[in-house]
Design an enzyme around this catalytic site. Structure first.
Site, PDB file in Angstrom:
ATOM      1  N   LYS A  22       0.801  -1.169   0.023  1.00 34.20           N
ATOM      2  CA  LYS A  22       0.184  -0.006   0.073  1.00 34.20           C
ATOM      3  C   LYS A  22       0.957   1.260   0.059  1.00 34.20           C
ATOM      4  O   LYS A  22       0.663   2.150  -0.843  1.00 34.20           O
ATOM      5  CB  LYS A  22      -0.847   0.127   1.102  1.00 34.20           C
ATOM      6  N   ASN A  23       1.923   1.218   0.789  1.00 32.14           N
ATOM      7  CA  ASN A  23       2.609   2.567   0.903  1.00 32.14           C
ATOM      8  C   ASN A  23       3.355   2.810  -0.262  1.00 32.14           C
ATOM      9  O   ASN A  23       3.737   3.953  -0.577  1.00 32.14           O
ATOM     10  CB  ASN A  23       3.474   2.576   2.093  1.00 32.14           C
ATOM     11  N   CYS A 117      -2.897  12.961  13.215  1.00 36.32           N
ATOM     12  CA  CYS A 117      -3.727  11.792  13.097  1.00 36.32           C
ATOM     13  C   CYS A 117      -3.592  10.968  14.391  1.00 36.32           C
ATOM     14  O   CYS A 117      -3.175  11.229  15.530  1.00 36.32           O
ATOM     15  CB  CYS A 117      -3.558  10.932  11.907  1.00 36.32           C
ATOM     16  N   ARG A 122       2.757  14.281  13.492  1.00 35.88           N
ATOM     17  CA  ARG A 122       3.192  14.002  12.292  1.00 35.88           C
ATOM     18  C   ARG A 122       3.441  15.462  11.660  1.00 35.88           C
ATOM     19  O   ARG A 122       2.817  15.618  10.621  1.00 35.88           O
ATOM     20  CB  ARG A 122       2.276  13.122  11.597  1.00 35.88           C
ATOM     21  N   ASP A 305       4.817  -0.012  11.808  1.00 34.68           N
ATOM     22  CA  ASP A 305       3.837  -0.462  11.653  1.00 34.68           C
ATOM     23  C   ASP A 305       3.448  -1.994  11.988  1.00 34.68           C
ATOM     24  O   ASP A 305       2.017  -2.409  11.629  1.00 34.68           O
ATOM     25  CB  ASP A 305       3.618  -0.458   9.906  1.00 34.68           C
ATOM     26  N   ARG A 397      -8.945   0.630   5.202  1.00 36.72           N
ATOM     27  CA  ARG A 397      -7.771   1.455   4.493  1.00 36.72           C
ATOM     28  C   ARG A 397      -6.658   0.808   3.845  1.00 36.72           C
ATOM     29  O   ARG A 397      -6.065   1.276   2.718  1.00 36.72           O
ATOM     30  CB  ARG A 397      -7.415   2.496   5.254  1.00 36.72           C
TER      31      ARG A 397
HETATM   32  C1  UD1 Z   1       5.315   6.262   6.499  1.00 36.47           C
HETATM   33  C2  UD1 Z   1       4.148   5.250   6.483  1.00 36.47           C
HETATM   34  C3  UD1 Z   1       3.579   4.751   7.926  1.00 36.47           C
HETATM   35  C4  UD1 Z   1       4.863   4.397   8.771  1.00 36.47           C
HETATM   36  C5  UD1 Z   1       5.920   5.436   8.785  1.00 36.47           C
HETATM   37  C6  UD1 Z   1       7.035   4.968   9.460  1.00 36.47           C
HETATM   38  C7  UD1 Z   1       3.117   5.752   4.324  1.00 36.47           C
HETATM   39  C8  UD1 Z   1       1.928   6.488   3.421  1.00 36.47           C
HETATM   40  N1  UD1 Z   1       2.971   5.756   5.539  1.00 36.47           N
HETATM   41  O1  UD1 Z   1       4.739   7.570   7.190  1.00 36.47           O
HETATM   42  O2  UD1 Z   1       2.607   3.671   7.517  1.00 36.47           O
HETATM   43  O3  UD1 Z   1       4.174   4.122   9.888  1.00 36.47           O
HETATM   44  O4  UD1 Z   1       6.340   5.523   7.380  1.00 36.47           O
HETATM   45  O5  UD1 Z   1       7.700   3.896   8.829  1.00 36.47           O
HETATM   46  O6  UD1 Z   1       4.052   5.527   3.784  1.00 36.47           O
HETATM   47  N2  UD1 Z   1       8.904  13.519  10.765  1.00 36.47           N
HETATM   48  C9  UD1 Z   1       9.385  14.587  11.196  1.00 36.47           C
HETATM   49  N3  UD1 Z   1       9.157  15.719  10.140  1.00 36.47           N
HETATM   50  C10 UD1 Z   1       8.811  15.320   9.021  1.00 36.47           C
HETATM   51  C11 UD1 Z   1       8.529  14.152   8.704  1.00 36.47           C
HETATM   52  C12 UD1 Z   1       8.410  13.325   9.610  1.00 36.47           C
HETATM   53  O7  UD1 Z   1       9.362  15.175  12.316  1.00 36.47           O
HETATM   54  O8  UD1 Z   1       8.733  16.215   8.148  1.00 36.47           O
HETATM   55  C13 UD1 Z   1       8.982  12.550  11.976  1.00 36.47           C
HETATM   56  C14 UD1 Z   1       7.485  11.865  12.113  1.00 36.47           C
HETATM   57  O9  UD1 Z   1       6.584  12.630  13.053  1.00 36.47           O
HETATM   58  C15 UD1 Z   1       7.918  10.405  12.722  1.00 36.47           C
HETATM   59  C16 UD1 Z   1       9.072  10.107  12.254  1.00 36.47           C
HETATM   60  O10 UD1 Z   1       9.689  11.495  11.482  1.00 36.47           O
HETATM   61  O11 UD1 Z   1       8.031  10.424  14.348  1.00 36.47           O
HETATM   62  C17 UD1 Z   1       9.005   9.277  11.001  1.00 36.47           C
HETATM   63  O12 UD1 Z   1       7.956   9.591   9.956  1.00 36.47           O
HETATM   64  P1  UD1 Z   1       7.848   9.420   8.261  1.00 36.47           P
HETATM   65  O13 UD1 Z   1       8.830   8.208   8.079  1.00 36.47           O
HETATM   66  O14 UD1 Z   1       7.687  10.496   7.498  1.00 36.47           O
HETATM   67  O15 UD1 Z   1       6.239   8.728   8.309  1.00 36.47           O
HETATM   68  P2  UD1 Z   1       5.217   8.850   7.259  1.00 36.47           P
HETATM   69  O16 UD1 Z   1       6.149   9.012   5.893  1.00 36.47           O
HETATM   70  O17 UD1 Z   1       4.284   9.903   7.458  1.00 36.47           O
END
Ligand code: UD1
Length: 430
Positions: A22-23, A117, A122, A305, A397
């Site tokens: 999915k991701n 969320c 996030r 996850d 989802r």
């Molecule tokens: C993606 C996955 C989600 C998974 C996560 C971690 C998708 C659609 N979702 O989410 O299922 O749980 O990776 O493997 O692919 N962060 C910041 N600033 C940013 C971006 C992230 O501080 O600009 C922090 C987040 O709050 C979190 C960490 O970095 O603590 C990792 O987040 P991230 O890897 O970005 O997760 P997603 O891409 O949102």
């Protein structure tokens, strides 16, 4: 409102086919609009999030043709709108991938700012930092991110946190920038590599995906491609823990075992037998499992996850386990629900202590989010008696035909939407 009703107690036994990730699919569909030629994407999972992404893409004018449940053709030549509405972002945060895709291709994008969320606040500061480093003006106006650039220039970006979303989003924009971009401290998840491979198949020049440093030499134009998405490591891992928690014997088919290393290692620590094949993994649990310690980390560490799925399994294991959640701050909500089934747990800050109990008793519980919802279904399958899981929209989802796949392994689970259907299920299972 649909619910799952489950009669627990049957060990899950058999083989289950795993779908596309999915991701990876969400990012690849967004990236597919970056060429004016037609892109064919195969092995798409037929889940709600993917369907919303397809709607978001057609919402800005791209042509989307669904060939079958798992295949779509996308053509981005007809895009006339660079604005992604809040409705989409509210449904799937990942529609923010259209920011990188549109900015790269058209040098302009407006995407509603995603809020927090159920699993945490996030932030997306690292995405914006990357776009700015490429030379884009990025402003937040009236709840929207507005990004534009005369031109995008290759640059050197060091991410402050390892983020899957930021790595992919900035990689997409940089793939169409002038000259060389070097991104450091990037995420190494299999779906980061899959998106890079997909972009390269359209003519991008991206090297190093899967390591800490990605080098991207920008190109002006992408071309058509046909691409098949990698298997979903989280769906696979979910069925592997379902086997473990129900003391079953399940083989997940169509997987890349290497992507499951962290999950396999924990299952072995807990006393499961795990057999790896070229594209399948068999998990056998004989008797009660043992406790262990888990810390979620970016890939190749143990995935956040997969945290709720190991959590429910440890709540039935012998001894005391601890889980440290280092990625998202609010991912232990399911333990409160699990307590209603008899689990003994204590959460302090970002860690949870779990005292394993011999059995769960079925109860009515609510899915707090996607993975936690799936984990509560596993708990129901392992419990004595009947469990009802509310709010299964979260599960839908990200899991395709979840209840059908569990039923094919001998799980007694059905989707119901009325009291009458609940009674019918109860009569059927006795
Ligand atoms: C993606 C996955 C989600 C998974 C996560 C971690 C998708 C659609 N979702 O989410 O299922 O749980 O990776 O493997 O692919 N962060 C910041 N600033 C940013 C971006 C992230 O501080 O600009 C922090 C987040 O709050 C979190 C960490 O970095 O603590 C990792 O987040 P991230 O890897 O970005 O997760 P997603 O891409 O949102």
């Amino acid at each position: 409102m649909e619910q799952y009703i489950i009669k627990g107690g049957n060990p899950l036994v058999g083989e289950v086919e795993i779908g596309g990730a999915k991701n990876a699919a969400l990012a690849i569909l967004a990236a597919a609009i970056m060429t004016d030629e037609t892109v064919l994407v195969e092995n798409l999972p037929d889940v709600n999030d993917v369907n919303v992404m397809l709607e978001a893409i057609s919402g800005i004018g791209a042509m989307v043709q669904r060939i079958d449940r798992h295949t779509a053709k996308i053509n981005g030549s007809t895009i006339g709108d660079f604005n992604i509405e809040y409705d989409y972002i509210k449904k799937i945060r990942a529609s923010y991938y259209l920011l990188g895709a549109l900015l790269g291709k058209y040098r302009r994008a407006e995407v509603a700012l995603p809020g927090g969320c159920n699993i945490g606040s996030r932030p997306i500061d690292q995405h914006l930092k990357g776009f700015r480093a490429l030379g884009a003006d990025v402003d937040i106006e009236h709840g929207k991110i507005v990004a534009e650039a005369e031109n995008l220039h290759g640059t050197h970006i060091y991410f402050d946190v390892v983020s899957v979303g930021a790595t992919i989003n900035v990689m997409m924009a940089a793939a169409m920038a002038d000259s060389l971009t070097i991104m450091e401290n990037v995420a190494k998840e299999p779906h980061v590599v899959d998106v890079a491979n997909f972009l390269n198949s359209m003519g991008a020049n991206i090297r190093g995906a899967g390591t800490d440093v990605i080098r991207i030499r920008g190109v002006k134009k992408f071309h058509k491609t046909e691409y098949s998405i990698i298997p979903d490591q989280i769906e696979a891992g979910t069925f592997m823990f379902a086997a473990a928690a129900t003391k079953g014997d399940v083989t997940v088919l169509n997987v890349i075992p290497k992507h499951l290393d962290a999950t396999i290692s924990k299952l072995i620590d807990m006393g499961c037998e795990v057999e790896e094949f070229d594209d399948a993994v068999r998990v056998v649990a004989k008797g009660r499992l043992r406790s262990t310690q888990v810390k979620t980390l970016p890939y190749p560490g143990y995935p956040t996850d997969m945290q709720p799925q190991i959590g429910v399994t440890l709540a039935l294991a012998k001894g005391t386990s601890t889980i440290t959640e280092s990625i998202f701050e609010n991912r232990f909500k399911y333990l409160g629900e699990l307590a209603r089934m008899g689990a003994v747990t204590k959460v302090e800050g970002n860690s949870a202590t779990i005292e394993g109990v011999e059995k769960f008793s079925g109860a009515r519980v609510s899915a707090p989010d996607l993975r936690a919802g799936a984990a509560l279904c596993i708990a129901g399958l392992a419990a004595e008696g009947i469990t009802i899981v509310d709010d299964i929209v979260y599960i839908q989802r990200g899991y395709e035909r979840f209840e059908e796949k569990l039923r094919s392994l001998g799980g007694m689970i059905e989707k119901v939407s009325s009291e009458k259907e609940i009674q019918k299920f109860k009569l059927k299972v006795g």
